[in-house]
Write an enzyme that holds these catalytic residues in place. Structure first.
Site, PDB file in Angstrom:
ATOM      1  N   TYR A 145       0.866  -1.188   0.000  1.00 15.16           N
ATOM      2  CA  TYR A 145       0.000   0.000   0.000  1.00 15.16           C
ATOM      3  C   TYR A 145       0.889   1.221   0.000  1.00 15.16           C
ATOM      4  O   TYR A 145       1.818   1.314   0.819  1.00 15.16           O
ATOM      5  CB  TYR A 145      -0.888  -0.017   1.250  1.00 15.16           C
ATOM      6  CG  TYR A 145      -1.794   1.190   1.369  1.00 15.16           C
ATOM      7  CD1 TYR A 145      -2.950   1.293   0.600  1.00 15.16           C
ATOM      8  CD2 TYR A 145      -1.486   2.226   2.256  1.00 15.16           C
ATOM      9  CE1 TYR A 145      -3.782   2.402   0.711  1.00 15.16           C
ATOM     10  CE2 TYR A 145      -2.322   3.339   2.379  1.00 15.16           C
ATOM     11  CZ  TYR A 145      -3.464   3.414   1.597  1.00 15.16           C
ATOM     12  OH  TYR A 145      -4.284   4.521   1.710  1.00 15.16           O
ATOM     13  N   ASP A 248       9.520   2.732  -0.190  1.00 13.39           N
ATOM     14  CA  ASP A 248       8.453   3.385   0.567  1.00 13.39           C
ATOM     15  C   ASP A 248       8.670   3.017   2.037  1.00 13.39           C
ATOM     16  O   ASP A 248       8.320   1.930   2.487  1.00 13.39           O
ATOM     17  CB  ASP A 248       7.085   2.918   0.058  1.00 13.39           C
ATOM     18  CG  ASP A 248       5.948   3.594   0.817  1.00 13.39           C
ATOM     19  OD1 ASP A 248       6.225   4.301   1.811  1.00 13.39           O
ATOM     20  OD2 ASP A 248       4.782   3.402   0.421  1.00 13.39           O
ATOM     21  N   LYS A 276       4.665   9.052   9.072  1.00 12.91           N
ATOM     22  CA  LYS A 276       4.402   8.317  10.311  1.00 12.91           C
ATOM     23  C   LYS A 276       5.428   8.613  11.421  1.00 12.91           C
ATOM     24  O   LYS A 276       5.392   9.684  12.005  1.00 12.91           O
ATOM     25  CB  LYS A 276       4.295   6.822  10.013  1.00 12.91           C
ATOM     26  CG  LYS A 276       3.185   6.554   8.963  1.00 12.91           C
ATOM     27  CD  LYS A 276       2.501   5.270   9.117  1.00 12.91           C
ATOM     28  CE  LYS A 276       1.549   5.006   7.948  1.00 12.91           C
ATOM     29  NZ  LYS A 276       0.226   4.618   8.313  1.00 12.91           N
TER      30      LYS A 276
END
Ligand code: PMP
Length: 450
Positions: A145, A248, A276
């Site tokens: 994702y 990522d 994050k």
């Protein structure tokens, strides 16, 4: 099990349903009309719902909380800074300091640009890769994702593994309505960790590929890791075909090591995306990479946004990265996570349940299956019903992982010995509660996906 009441919690769920689709601000947060998690406040590794029920939190907002909820040092820094103004559309010394720190911490990062979310970071990284190579196609891996926009909402972990077709000719599974059909031609989806299939795809159309974007550890598919030599293979193939390799690191960055997966695995990507854990729960993201690739930004490739490098996110990042930089805190989190893994393993061994635990201590997946998974499709052998039932028994007793095993267990610096011991106690109780449910007699699905 002590009685917990959920009156105020349910009233809030019902109220929210009147004004927001599914009563939430992200589809991933909807668990059901009477199950959606509701939070009143958080501190350290705990949060409380509106009825005052306490939870040991292993979701941590899907990963950003690395130091603990409402961390005092981060909050102090944010409070100080916001009194001096938050958005100026101008350079600040603080953002320069944070950029310097990221360059110092992350191998392979010479230049940085800031954004606000993981989606924004990967979106910009893809544009940079396309601008650098002059090519349009992108390779992504099934079960990974990268954000909530059209270019990457293909064959993510929300797909049913059996809907992905033959491994030799994967179906590019469109994850949402509302995506223009022509976008499909720009994405190539492949099973993770399959050297031959990648080689074949590259032989076919490698010279049209701008980027391979990869979560080095599958932070959205139960922490599945790279096979021996896989990341090296990606690096070599990208060099051979002139493709930009994008790590990522939105979930792995500033969590599994100070320099993320690039440090842990000793492989340098061309671009890396962070969000994050970079700011312990405040919105900040970064795109970083090799000088010659990043330099196209400002030389014809657009990147920017009103809130990029806003003072609040930057202040939170500065405080967070100061704490994380020397690696000691991340080492301690890893050790606690491994203690939890070992404890869970012992309980499941005792019950004779087949399981797999993969990933580092700070972010690991637990699957009920008898062989180690290497790619998203392997998860069809996982007993998801048992996992969900067990999770809901944990939640009812005040330990909250995501009931979907694709989402890893996250740990933060505040998960101390007491929290881990209590978790293991409750894990044993929760397992006892599901033992007689019949869910342990599981026949893994064989159909499809091969
Ligand atoms: N990349 C990865 C690996 C992610 O896990 C996520 C979010 N879970 C994103 C990108 C998107 O980040 P955000 O939700 O901040 O847009």
């Amino acid at each position: 099990m002590s009685e917990r009441s959920y009156e105020k919690t349910q009233a809030l769920r019902d109220r929210a349903l009147e004004v927001m689709p599914l009563g939430v601000s992200s589809n991933f947060r909807y668990w059901g009309r009477t199950e959606t998690p509701v939070v009143a406040r958080g501190e350290g590794c705990y949060y409380w719902d509106p009825d005052g029920n306490r939870y040991i939190d292993y979701r941590l907002g899907f990963g950003p909380i690395i130091l603990g909820h409402a961390h005092p040092t981060v909050l102090e820094r944010v409070e100080q800074i916001m009194r001096r103004g938050t958005v100026f559309a101008a350079l600040t010394e603080a953002e320069t300091r944070v950029a310097e720190r990221i360059v110092g911490m992350c191998p392979g990062v010479d230049l940085v640009r800031f954004a606000n979310s993981g989606s924004e970071a990967t979106m910009h990284a893809l544009r940079i890769a396309r601008g650098y190579t002059g090519r349009e196609k992108v390779i992504k891996f099934e079960g990974q994702y990268h954000g909530m926009y059209d270019y990457v909402l293909w064959s993510t972990a929300s797909a049913n593994p059996t809907a992905l077709g033959s491994r030799r000719d994967p179906i590019r599974y469109q994850q949402s309505s509302g995506i223009p059909a022509c976008i499909r031609d720009l994405i190539i989806t492949l099973p993770y960790n399959d050297f031959d299939l990648l080689e074949t795809a590259l032989r076919r159309e490698g010279h049209q590929v701008a980027a391979i974007i990869v979560e080095p550890i599958l932070g959205n598919s139960a922490g599945i890791g790279p096979k021996e030599g896989w990341l090296e293979f990606l690096r070599a193939k990208c060099d051979e075909y002139g493709i930009v390799l994008i790590f990522d690191e939105v979930k792995t960055g500033f969590r599994i090591a100070p320099g993320g997966a690039q440090e842990l695995f000793g492989i340098q990507a061309d671009l890396a995306t962070y969000a994050k854990s970079i700011a312990n729960g405040f919105p900040l993201a970064a795109i970083g990479g090799r000088r010659n690739v990043m330099e196209v930004v400002g030389r014809g490739v657009s990147q920017g946004g009103t809130y990029c490098s806003n003072a609040v996110g930057i202040a939170a990042a500065e405080a967070t990265l100061e704490i994380l930089e020397d690696g000691q805190v991340l080492k301690a989190i890893d050790a606690q996570g491994r203690r939890l893994q070992a404890g869970i393993g012992q309980i499941l061994d005792g019950a004779g349940i087949a399981y797999q635990i993969q990933g580092p201590g700070a972010m690991f997946g637990l699957l009920f299956m008898d062989e180690a998974p290497h790619e998203f499709r392997d998860m069809r052998r996982h007993n998801a019903e048992l996992y969900e039932a067990l999770s809901m028994e944990l939640v009812a007793r005040g330990v909250i992982p995501d009931p979907d095993a694709r989402e890893p267990w996250f740990l933060c610096a505040a998960h101390d010995d007491d929290a881990i011991d209590e978790t293991l106690d409750i894990f044993q109780q929760a397992l006892n509660a599901v033992k007689d449910s019949g869910l342990l007699d599981f026949q893994p699905g064989e159909e499809g996906g091969e």
